[in-house]
Design a protein around this motif. Sequence first.
Motif, mmCIF file in Angstrom:
data_model
loop_
_atom_site.group_PDB
_atom_site.id
_atom_site.type_symbol
_atom_site.label_atom_id
_atom_site.label_comp_id
_atom_site.label_asym_id
_atom_site.label_seq_id
_atom_site.Cartn_x
_atom_site.Cartn_y
_atom_site.Cartn_z
ATOM 1 N N LEU A 23 -2.870 0.701 -7.882
ATOM 2 C CA LEU A 23 -2.471 -0.657 -8.204
ATOM 3 C C LEU A 23 -1.227 -1.036 -7.417
ATOM 4 O O LEU A 23 -0.346 -0.205 -7.197
ATOM 5 N N SER A 24 -1.165 -2.291 -7.020
ATOM 6 C CA SER A 24 0.002 -2.812 -6.309
ATOM 7 C C SER A 24 0.547 -4.016 -7.055
ATOM 8 O O SER A 24 -0.203 -4.753 -7.698
ATOM 9 N N CYS A 25 1.839 -4.225 -6.928
ATOM 10 C CA CYS A 25 2.489 -5.397 -7.513
ATOM 11 C C CYS A 25 3.590 -5.837 -6.564
ATOM 12 O O CYS A 25 4.530 -5.083 -6.302
ATOM 13 N N ALA A 26 3.466 -7.061 -6.074
ATOM 14 C CA ALA A 26 4.456 -7.605 -5.152
ATOM 15 C C ALA A 26 5.209 -8.737 -5.821
ATOM 16 O O ALA A 26 4.591 -9.657 -6.374
ATOM 17 N N ALA A 27 6.525 -8.674 -5.761
ATOM 18 C CA ALA A 27 7.372 -9.715 -6.330
ATOM 19 C C ALA A 27 7.844 -10.657 -5.224
ATOM 20 O O ALA A 27 8.174 -10.223 -4.122
ATOM 21 N N SER A 28 7.867 -11.944 -5.556
ATOM 22 C CA SER A 28 8.333 -12.930 -4.591
ATOM 23 C C SER A 28 9.053 -14.047 -5.317
ATOM 24 O O SER A 28 8.893 -14.231 -6.525
ATOM 25 N N GLY A 29 9.835 -14.811 -4.550
ATOM 26 C CA GLY A 29 10.543 -15.943 -5.132
ATOM 27 C C GLY A 29 12.045 -15.739 -5.123
ATOM 28 O O GLY A 29 12.593 -15.120 -4.218
ATOM 29 N N ARG A 30 12.713 -16.255 -6.147
ATOM 30 C CA ARG A 30 14.177 -16.222 -6.220
ATOM 31 C C ARG A 30 14.623 -14.840 -6.715
ATOM 32 O O ARG A 30 14.770 -14.613 -7.915
ATOM 33 N N ASN A 78 11.738 -0.881 -2.061
ATOM 34 C CA ASN A 78 12.742 -1.876 -2.439
ATOM 35 C C ASN A 78 12.860 -2.993 -1.401
ATOM 36 O O ASN A 78 13.137 -4.140 -1.750
ATOM 37 N N ALA A 79 12.635 -2.676 -0.152
ATOM 38 C CA ALA A 79 12.735 -3.691 0.903
ATOM 39 C C ALA A 79 11.591 -4.701 0.811
ATOM 40 O O ALA A 79 11.748 -5.863 1.192
ATOM 41 N N LYS A 80 10.453 -4.250 0.292
ATOM 42 C CA LYS A 80 9.284 -5.131 0.201
ATOM 43 C C LYS A 80 9.083 -5.685 -1.204
ATOM 44 O O LYS A 80 8.105 -6.399 -1.446
ATOM 45 N N ASN A 81 9.991 -5.336 -2.130
ATOM 46 C CA ASN A 81 9.872 -5.806 -3.526
ATOM 47 C C ASN A 81 8.494 -5.497 -4.098
ATOM 48 O O ASN A 81 7.880 -6.336 -4.768
#
Length: 119
Positions: free
Chosen positions: A20-27, A73-76
């Motif tokens: 499973l993958s989870c990518a965070a984006s935004g503020r 950590n660099a790719k959130n």
Amino acid sequence: QVQLVESGGGLVPPGGSLRLSCAASGRIFSIRTMRWYRLAPGKERELVAGLTPGGNTNYADSVKGRFTISRDNAKNTVWLQMNSLKPEDTAVYYCNADILYNSVLSNYWGQGTQVTVSS
């Protein structure tokens, strides 16, 4: 606004593997602890695994030795490698993260991804 987007769920036979993958984006200024939870029908939500930015991990007893949580950590991004899957691992898996922005620490959830372990 922050989004956590999960992917990688699906149908797998017992003994199989999924990632499973989870990518965070935004503020986002920084992401503290990232976690995976799961919710199975008729059961309470369960914390599956957690991982701090420094690399400290914790796992539910039911998945120790089979699941591995990791992050970039660099790719959130956080992953959950699931091996030796069992039918009782069937659940909707949710990504969860503590995210710091403008000196405010908030908790966010992804939309969930279904994992079904069945022959």
